[in-house]
Structures are given as C-alpha cells and as structure tokens.
Design an enzyme around this catalytic site. Structure first.
Site, PDB file in Angstrom:
ATOM      1  NE  ARG A  47      -2.321   6.423 -13.042  1.00 39.59           N
ATOM      2  CZ  ARG A  47      -1.443   7.316 -12.544  1.00 39.59           C
ATOM      3  NH1 ARG A  47      -1.700   8.603 -12.587  1.00 39.59           N
ATOM      4  NH2 ARG A  47      -0.314   6.910 -12.000  1.00 39.59           N
ATOM      5  CE  LYS A 198     -25.175  -0.317 -21.348  1.00 40.60           C
ATOM      6  NZ  LYS A 198     -24.172   0.051 -20.380  1.00 40.60           N
TER       7      LYS A 198
HETATM    8  C1  LIG Z   1     -27.896   5.218 -18.870  1.00 45.06           C
HETATM    9  C2  LIG Z   1     -26.678   4.525 -18.361  1.00 45.06           C
HETATM   10  N1  LIG Z   1     -25.697   5.247 -17.785  1.00 45.06           N
HETATM   11  C3  LIG Z   1     -24.582   4.663 -17.299  1.00 45.06           C
HETATM   12  C4  LIG Z   1     -24.402   3.297 -17.361  1.00 45.06           C
HETATM   13  C5  LIG Z   1     -23.167   2.679 -16.779  1.00 45.06           C
HETATM   14  O1  LIG Z   1     -22.276   2.334 -17.792  1.00 45.06           O
HETATM   15  P1  LIG Z   1     -21.215   1.139 -17.703  1.00 45.06           P
HETATM   16  O2  LIG Z   1     -21.980  -0.138 -17.612  1.00 45.06           O
HETATM   17  O3  LIG Z   1     -20.417   1.300 -18.961  1.00 45.06           O
HETATM   18  O4  LIG Z   1     -20.393   1.383 -16.481  1.00 45.06           O
HETATM   19  C6  LIG Z   1     -25.381   2.517 -17.957  1.00 45.06           C
HETATM   20  C7  LIG Z   1     -25.219   1.046 -18.043  1.00 45.06           C
HETATM   21  O5  LIG Z   1     -26.142   0.319 -18.324  1.00 45.06           O
HETATM   22  C8  LIG Z   1     -26.543   3.144 -18.472  1.00 45.06           C
HETATM   23  O6  LIG Z   1     -27.526   2.430 -19.043  1.00 45.06           O
END
Ligand SMILES: Cc1ncc(COP(=O)(O)O)c(C=O)c1O
Length: 380
Positions: A47, A198
C-alpha cells in the site's frame, strides 16, 4: 529526452536480476526485511510502495514535467485524495462543466465533510478571480472539459489564483488532453490529476488514476494521504498503464487525425445544432486551445437539432462506434452524456443538453468511421 523517449523509458530500467526489458509485475503485498525495521530499499508493504507502481509514478512525473507522480486505483480516487489536502470549512472553486463524477463527489460526498463548492465558467479567467473568497483553498479546472470540450486558459487562471492573498492550489484534470497535448504544470498549475483509465492506459482494459506535482512538500502530504487512505492500484494495473503510455504519442496523433476527419464531415451538417471541437474555428476558445495544446485531441461532441430522441437514435445506430461509457481507448465509442456518464448532473446547474452526443474517436480506419457516422446520422 523528448516526450516519445520518456514515454518508453522514464522510470523504467531493465530488471537488475534477469535483465527483463519490461518492468516486472511485482505481485506482492509485503517484502522480506533484513532485520527488525530493516526494510530493503524502503519496501515494507505494497500500500505504501511497490516497484511496479513506482516505475509508473516516475514515468508520469517525467511526462507531465513534474517531479513526483502518485498512482491511484481510479481517477476518482486521485481526485478524492487531492481534496483531502484541505480542511473542513475550506472553499473550493470549480469549473461549471467538470466531469459528472467529480461534481457528484464534491456535492454528494465532500459537502458532508464541511467543504463548500462554487462553480463558475472558467473559460473567462475574470470569473475565477471574482469568485475567489478568503476561504478558497483549491481551484479545480478541467480543460478540455468532459463532455462539452470547453477550454480554459491555464496560464491566465494560474495568474489569477496565485495572485490571490491565500495562494490557493490550482489543480488541473488533464485527462482529455494528456501530457502529450498539454502540460499544466509548465503553465502554472500546482497539481495535475488524471483518470489513467482513458488515454494513458489507452486500451479500455484498466481503471486507474494519477496525481503529479512539482514540489516536494506537496508530494509528501499527498504520499502520506495515498498511504493513509489507501486507494492504490495493484501492480498489474500499473503495468497496463505503463504499457499503454509507451504508445501515447503515436496514438494521440492518430486520434486527433481521425477526429479532424470526422469534424470536417460534421462541420455544417444539417442535423447538427452545434459542433464542439477545441481546434475547430467555430469553437469559442479555439485560440486558447491552439496556444496551449499540441492538437485538438480525439474527443468530439455535438448537439443534434432533434434533441434527446435524435441523440439516442444516432447512438443506437452506429456499428463501428460502440455504444459505451468511457473514452480514450483504441476503439471508437459513442455515448449520450445526459442519459449515461452525466446522469448524476440532471437537474443541477451543470446539467448537459439532452441532445448532446460525445464521440471518443479511436484508431480504426477513417473511412470506416466516416461511413458509420454518416449512416447513423441518416437515421437520427
Ligand atoms: C475528465 C475526467 N476526470 C476524471 C474521471 C474519473 O476517472 P475514473 O473513471 O478513472 O475514476 C473521468 C472519468 O470519466 C473523466 O472523464
């Protein structure tokens, strides 16, 4: 070293034991100690520290022109940990079209712990300057935003934020642009946040998050929180993000090339009420986008004249574009934010147009993507 080289090598040395070129997946929760309290190279418990995670963290730091990276189990976990830097009673100023999940975390979770939030249109830096209060400790920016692709001048907002008496922290969610297109720390931000789920992961096979900073004191506070709260990614997930990052530059170039091709077709299409793409001349912040981003990226949004029913018909009629949430993978995705990713914003001040469609343009052949979107638009 330049970006493409760092993406492949930063934080990653061939394994000293066997010379493995790829970073090993250290699938272990704990480490043998050489004596009581004598941990080998600082590794006691995963962790707190894990070699695969550390390779990813160092690579992320290099790509964002930061000094320290911290990896998390999701983008939301990264966001939540950053918000734990500030105390109950503090005020947070955020963009008025932040990701729906960020809005939900702020409104439905963190308000219960005594934080207060205001939302302004950050595309005009004056709005930020005017909305800062003596209690503001953190300013949260997303640019381009999800799903409206609004663009904020990071340098101008950094100036406004840092000339305020409290010197609040400026955080930029750089998920849509990635460090290949835009580096907020170089433009004056204090903290960069990512959903590595992403473009950084890039293959829709992992959920992860990241935080990158320049200052050691900020890193130490965040590293304490990362360990104390414990929203860390496993080694396999870190390996997948590291592997994805190696091709980030070539993928982003092709995402943008394919997106531009679709934008050319969509521009002036008679079923569209509005096209949203950061580098398109009709975009209200196209000049700012061209100043701070290398390309317009792979995300394209548009509002259909036919509203919600047309958006739903379109999203259900595509074949090469898969109807799904998320974005940034090699495959093209289509979604209707008001009914899917941004459902949590319904009825709020950041609710999105029901006729909005969001495309994550992938790496398939341009012709196939064009043909698919054209036939689906015919049915919308
Ligand atoms: C711009 C943006 N920030 C943060 C997140 C959150 O990320 P996660 O889905 O990995 O928790 C997303 C998810 O779609 C996003 O598009």
């Amino acid at each position: 070293m330049e970006f493409e080289t760092l993406a492949i090598h930063a934080g990653q040395e061939p394994d000293p034991q066997f010379g493995a070129v790829m970073t090993p997946i250290y699938q272990t929760s704990t480490y043998m100690q050489d004596g009581v309290g004598k941990a080998r190279q600082g590794y006691e418990y995963s962790r707190t520290r894990n070699p695969t995670r550390l390779a990813l963290e160092n690579c992320l730091a290099a790509l964002e022109a930061g000094k320290y990276g911290l990896a998390f189990s999701s983008g939301m976990a990264a966001t939540d940990t950053v918000l734990r830097l500030i105390d109950s009673g503090a005020h947070v100023l955020a963009g008025n079209d932040v990701y729906g999940g960020t809005f939900r975390l702020f409104e439905k979770v963190l308000r219960r712990y005594g934080l207060t939030f205001d939302y302004v249109d950050t595309t005009d830096p004056e709005n930020v300057a005017e909305a800062l209060t003596p209690q503001t400790r953190l300013v949260w920016l997303e640019t381009p935003t999800n799903p409206l692709l609004s663009v904020t001048d990071i340098g101008a907002v950094a100036e406004a934020v840092h000339s305020h008496a409290n010197n609040p922290l400026l955080v930029v969610d750089n998920t849509f642009a990635t460090p290949y297109l835009q580096r907020p720390l170089e433009l004056g931000a204090d903290i960069v946040v990512h959903s590595t789920t992403k473009y950084l992961g890039g293959h829709s096979d992992v959920v992860g998050g990241a935080v990158i900073v320049k200052e050691v004191a900020l890193h130490d506070r965040l590293a304490f929180l990362q360990n104390a709260v414990g929203a860390v990614p496993g080694p396999m997930d870190c390996f997948l993000v590291l592997r994805g990052i190696k091709t980030l530059a070539v993928r982003m170039d092709r995402h943008a090339e394919n997106a531009q091709c679709l934008v050319d077709m969509l521009s002036g299409h008679d079923k569209l009420a509005r096209l949203l793409y950061p580098f398109h001349p009709s975009h209200p912040q196209a000049a700012v986008a061209r100043k701070q981003m290398r390309s317009g990226g792979g995300m394209v949004s548009f509002i259909l004249k036919g509203g919600r029913s047309a958006a739903v018909r379109l999203a259900e009629a595509t074949q090469t574009f898969t109807l799904a949430e998320s974005l940034g993978g090699v495959e093209s995705l289509i979604e209707v934010p008001a009914a899917m990713t941004h459902l949590s914003t319904a009825g709020s001040q950041i609710a999105v147009d029901p006729g909005l469609v969001r495309l994550s343009v992938g790496l398939e052949s341009k012709n196939d993507l064009l043909q698919d979107l054209e036939q689906a638009l015919d049915k919308a």
